[in-house]
Design an enzyme around this catalytic site. Structure first.
Site: not given
Ligand code: PGA
Length: 258
Positions: A11-13, A97, A99, A169, A175, A215, A237
């Protein structure tokens, strides 16, 4: 050995221009080769999807989007539909997600409409669920996850349930460098599978991949992926560099031989 093919998704966000994304895909493809026992899905931002699909053609890499709208077309400024993603040869889509839930106010009903719209368009949804730190501390992890899974998958026909991928998650681990211990994660993964058994039956539930996210890094992946109900990872990440991402793919391949 598990009947489920392990899956590692990046997931490159909101990272990587189309040019940077192309370089990363090429580096990952070169390291992975054309065959792997692990399914690999790269999820760049919308603006890089086309370039990533082109760079991934003929490789072992599949491509996913990070979001979509549930409607097929119309006055939804800033949104994209499932058909638009399919047209680019995207095969997966991350939905719900944390976010999107926290920053963009997405609720379970909206996420559920997207899950069903994705399945109707033959896109594989990666449905994200997970508790906040305060919810874990209050002992409500299972209740939160149960609500998100049940409402998120409402109306999903049993015949399509195997197409769904769940990503557990814990929000406090995303993160932050804090990871759930393998035992903590396994407990929630097993609970999620029990919910799937209730909704879809044991055979189908046994085929659904449940990924861990939060993470996950090369130094903690082996222990997480060794757990029975952890079928891969949704990686933030550590997916932004070829080396760490490919290390995670190799950890997932190793988990098959244990
Ligand atoms: P992280 O992100 O690996 O950077 O914690 C995971 C995610 O948000 O999907």
């Amino acid at each position: 050995m598990s009947i489920r093919t392990p899956l590692i998704a990046g997931n490159w966000k909101m990272n990587k221009t189309a040019t940077e994304a192309t370089d990363l895909v090429k580096a990952i493809a070169a390291a992975v080769g054309t065959e792997s026992a692990v399914q690999i899905v790269l999820c760049p931002p919308f603006t890089a999807l086309s370039a990533v699909c082109a760079a991934a053609e003929g490789t072992h890499l599949a491509v996913g989007a990070q979001n979509m709208h549930d409607k097929t077309h119309g006055a939804f400024t800033g949104e994209v539909s499932a058909a638009m993603l399919r047209d680019l040869h995207v095969t997966h889509v991350i939905l719900g997600h944390s976010e999107r839930r926290a920053i963009f106010g997405e609720d379970d009903a909206f996420i559920n409409r997207k899950v069903n719209a994705a399945l109707a368009a033959s896109l594989k949804p990666i449905l994200c669920v997970g508790e906040l730190l305060a919810e874990r501390e209050a002992g409500t992890t299972n209740a939160v996850v149960k609500r998100q899974v049940e409402l998120g998958l409402a109306g999903v026909p049993a015949g399509k349930a195997e197409q769904v991928i769940i990503a557990y998650e814990p929000v406090w681990a995303i993160g932050t460098g804090k990871t759930a211990t393998p035992a903590m994660a396994q407990e929630v993964h097993a609970f999620i599978r029990s919910l799937l058994v209730t909704q879809f039956g044991a055979e189908t539930a046994g085929r659904v991949r449940i990924l861990y996210g939060g993470s996950m890094k090369p130094d903690n992946a082996d222990a997480l992926l060794a757990e029975h109900d952890i079928d891969g990872g949704l990686i933030g990440g550590a997916s932004l560099e070829a080396k760490s991402f490919v290390d995670l793919v190799q950890s997932a391949a190793k988990s098959l031989t244990r």
